[in-house]
Design an enzyme around this catalytic site. Sequence first.
Site, mmCIF file in Angstrom:
data_model
loop_
_atom_site.group_PDB
_atom_site.id
_atom_site.type_symbol
_atom_site.label_atom_id
_atom_site.label_comp_id
_atom_site.label_asym_id
_atom_site.label_seq_id
_atom_site.Cartn_x
_atom_site.Cartn_y
_atom_site.Cartn_z
ATOM 1 N N GLU A 256 49.458 35.841 36.013
ATOM 2 C CA GLU A 256 48.225 35.432 35.343
ATOM 3 C C GLU A 256 47.374 36.683 35.208
ATOM 4 O O GLU A 256 46.941 37.263 36.208
ATOM 5 C CB GLU A 256 47.482 34.376 36.152
ATOM 6 C CG GLU A 256 46.177 33.939 35.512
ATOM 7 C CD GLU A 256 45.332 33.091 36.451
ATOM 8 O OE1 GLU A 256 44.131 33.417 36.600
ATOM 9 O OE2 GLU A 256 45.856 32.137 37.027
ATOM 10 N N CYS A 295 38.645 34.507 35.744
ATOM 11 C CA CYS A 295 39.720 34.620 34.754
ATOM 12 C C CYS A 295 39.501 33.676 33.578
ATOM 13 O O CYS A 295 40.018 33.913 32.489
ATOM 14 C CB CYS A 295 41.060 34.323 35.403
ATOM 15 S SG CYS A 295 41.468 35.385 36.797
#
Length: 475
Positions: A256, A295
């Site tokens: 990620e 994020c």
Amino acid sequence: MQQLTSYISGVWAYGQGKERAIHHAVSGEALYQVCSDGLPLAESLDYARQHGGKALAVMTFQQRAQMMKAVAKHLLAHKESLYQISAETGATRGDGWVDIEGGIATLFAYAGLAGRELPDDTLWPEDELIPLSKQSQFAARHVITSRPGVALHINAFNFPCWGMLEKLAPTWLAGMPAIIKPATASAQLTQAMVKLIIESGLVPEGALQLICGGVGDIFEHLDYQDAVTFTGSAQTGQKLRSHPRLLQKSIAFTMEADSLNCCILGEDVTPEMPEFAIFIKEVVREMTTKAGQKCTAIRRVIVPAAQMDAVQQALLKRLGGVTVGDPAHPDVRMGALVNLEQRDDVQQKVDYLLRNGCEPLCGGSLSALQLTGNGAENGAFYPPTLLYCADPFTHQAVHGTEAFGPVATLMPYQNAEQAVELALLGQGSLAGSLVTADEQIAAKIIRATACAHGRMLILDRHAAVESTGHGSPLP
């Protein structure tokens, strides 16, 4: 300074070699030294397989779920000690809540899912029998069971608690032990939570280990039953993904990395509508929560050209009310970035965007910073920064450069097709959102953009009442 120890093969230990310091994000004071050089990291893999892995493998899914629920309750009872350490990373109480209690809620959520849906067994039948012959005497069935390997989780600095727990939950449910490698910048908070788990005695020995510092040569000793996850920069992730051992053994690797998430204001929304206020609130919240170090934070604000002036004015007014400073001060609404290195990185990315088609509407440099409270002059603070890109189709940097802080860029669109095109220029994002009161607009944009987003949130006046928001770290 305190030495930040690792938990390896059942022992708290500290390395011998080059040390790295962790500083208080607000005061700049050096708090901890970190070093894992010389620790038996390769042996920790065998220890995990022989102890934690074997213990978890004989537990049923229901027993693993009960273990996780007990761990979550234990952490919740000791959360205040974690909040104290969270403040060292520059987080406000609200920021810490997302990380600490959000992570604990994730453990509860997975335990609940398993309790309701998984069997009291070590095998999970995926489906019913599939006949492979006319008389059905020959049939097939898919089942899922544990792998006798180790999950190595390399995590990012922005969610030292939630980032660990959201990976531990499915790892433990799958019957695998885990080795956690937190980002050094906020490793003290991860270590504090790991200590609570280990000292509780609720988890089998070897099911959880911790590396504070570098991973050394541990990649060289991974095997085909192991798994690696990475959260962080795309550059580092690509380097790890191409490690010869991972390729040689076909080791599962999940990454990620950088994500240029967007929020789209529908063409139907005007300043008089509730959806307009919802949009403004959502963008500002995502810019300032955890000082933009998420994020899932909104980086690209996609707005109908006809509403650009109104949106710009509303955002600037709301951002102007955001107080920045020491989170201990009662009036502060946004804390610091995790350290000075991260602050400098954000400034470099903002400077790059300003050289490539963007202009500043507010913030954009440390000279624009106004701090609330005393004693924060040496902290890693950065002002809320709103940029404007008049031609986001020509200037592609805005779709590929993430300033990982309180930074977002406004960009106009002329019609729904352009809004979709801008959303897709992010090249795949973790989270996108659309604020609209028109079901047809929602259907059109979601159909076209869902392929490039891990999650798409649709907000209107009704959904907003209960919505957890664009960037909420849902399990």
